[in-house]
Write an enzyme that holds these catalytic residues in place. Structure first.
Site, short mmCIF file in Angstrom:
data_model
loop_
_atom_site.label_atom_id
_atom_site.label_comp_id
_atom_site.label_asym_id
_atom_site.label_seq_id
_atom_site.Cartn_x
_atom_site.Cartn_y
_atom_site.Cartn_z
N GLY A 66 4.47 -2.51 0.38
CA GLY A 66 5.27 -1.55 -0.36
C GLY A 66 4.41 -0.41 -0.86
O GLY A 66 3.39 -0.09 -0.26
N CYS A 67 4.77 0.19 -1.96
CA CYS A 67 4.01 1.32 -2.52
C CYS A 67 2.56 0.91 -2.76
O CYS A 67 2.28 -0.10 -3.41
CB CYS A 67 4.65 1.77 -3.83
N PHE A 68 1.63 1.71 -2.24
CA PHE A 68 0.22 1.32 -2.38
C PHE A 68 -0.30 1.40 -3.81
O PHE A 68 -1.32 0.82 -4.12
CB PHE A 68 -0.69 2.09 -1.42
N CYS A 70 1.05 -0.08 -6.26
CA CYS A 70 1.19 -1.46 -6.75
C CYS A 70 0.11 -2.37 -6.18
O CYS A 70 -0.56 -3.11 -6.92
CB CYS A 70 2.56 -2.01 -6.36
#
Length: 234
Positions: A66-68, A70
Site C-alpha cells: 500500500g502507501c509507502f 506506512c
C-alpha cells in the site's frame, strides 16, 4: 553524505551512469579496499581468519504493502533495520515520478527497499511484520487507497527469497489466519526508483499530517503492540 541519502542519490542517478563513471567508481573502490586490507589485521590471536566484511554486511528486502509512507514508518521502528527507502518498482516506464505512478498506468507499485542486518533480524521476521501490518487479502487496495500502485507484493531478489516467500504464504493460507486467501504477488525485483525526497521519512517528518494521524500512526502502533520485542530502543 549520510549512508541513507547516498542510497537515494545512487537510485536517482542510476539511469545516467555511463561506462566512464562506472570505471572510475570501480577504481576508487579498489583503492579503498586495498587501504582497508593494509590496515586491518587479517587473523585473530588464535590464528583463525577474520571476515573483514562481517560487520558491514547487510541484505535487502523489497516490499509493497500500500502507501509507502506506512510501510516505511513501520520498518524504521524495527530492530536490525539499517535503512528504509521509499520508491517505485515493478513498472514499465523509466524514471517514474509520483504523479505518474499515482495514475496507475506505469505498472509501478509504491514500495520500500529495506536494508537490514541479518545477524539481528531475518527475512522471515521481516515477512512476519509485513503480513501483520497490512491487508494481504485485498487486491490492488489498502483501505481507501485503490489501484495497482497500492498492490500487496514481494519483489524477490533471488530464488531463495522467492521460495521462502512462497512457503510463508502457504503457511499463512493453511493456518486460516486470514478469512480470505492471500493475494500478495511474488514478482522479480526490477529497477527500483527512489521516490522524491519529500516522501522519505515522511511520517517522522510529518507526524501531524492528516494521513499520518488517520492511517500511518495506527499501523505503527499495531507494530509496536504486536512486536514489542522487535521495536528499536531510543
Amino acid at each position: 553524505m549520510s549512508e541513507s541519502l547516498e542510497r537515494r542519490t545512487i537510485h536517482s542517478r542510476r539511469p545516467f551512469l555511463n561506462v566512464y563513471s562506472a570505471v572510475a567508481v570501480a577504481s576508487l573502490v579498489c583503492v579503498l579496499q586495498s587501504t582497508v586490507l593494509a590496515i586491518t589485521p587479517q587473523t585473530q590471536p588464535n590464528g583463525k581468519a577474520v571476515n573483514s566484511t562481517s560487520q558491514t554486511d547487510e541484505a535487502v528486502v523489497t516490499l509493497a504493502g500500500g502507501c509507502f509512507w506506512c510501510t516505511e514508518a513501520v520498518y524504521e521502528q524495527m530492530k536490525g533495520i539499517n535503512d528504509v527507502v521509499s520508491g517505485y518498482i515493478g513498472g514499465t516506464v523509466k524514471n517514474p515520478d509520483y504523479k505518474a505512478v499515482c495514475t496507475g498506468t506505469t505498472g509501478h507499485a509504491e514500495a520500500v527497499e529495506i536494508y537490514y542486518d541479518p545477524t539481528i533480524t531475518t527475512y522471515e521476521e521481516i515477512l512476519e511484520v509485513f503480513f501483520k501490518t497490512h491487508d494481504p487479502t485485498t487486491l490492488n487496495k489498502q483501505g481507501a487507497d485503490e489501484g495497482t500502485q497500492y498492490r500487496s507484493a514481494i519483489f524477490y531478489h533471488d530464488d531463495a527469497e522467492k521460495q521462502k516467500a512462497e512457503a510463508y504464504i502457504a503457511k499463512l493460507n493453511a493456518s486460516k489466519e486470514f478469512d480470505r486467501p492471500i493475494v500478495t504477488t511474488l514478482e522479480p525485483a526490477t529497477e527500483f526508483y527512489a521516490a522524491e525526497e519529500y516522501h522519505q521519512d515522511y511520517f517522522r517528518k510529518n507526524p501531524n499530517a492528516g494521513y499520518c494521524q488517520a492511517v500511518v500512526k495506527n499501523k505503527v502502533r499495531k507494530f509496536q503492540r504486536t512486536f514489542g520485542d522487535k521495536v528499536k530502543k531510543d
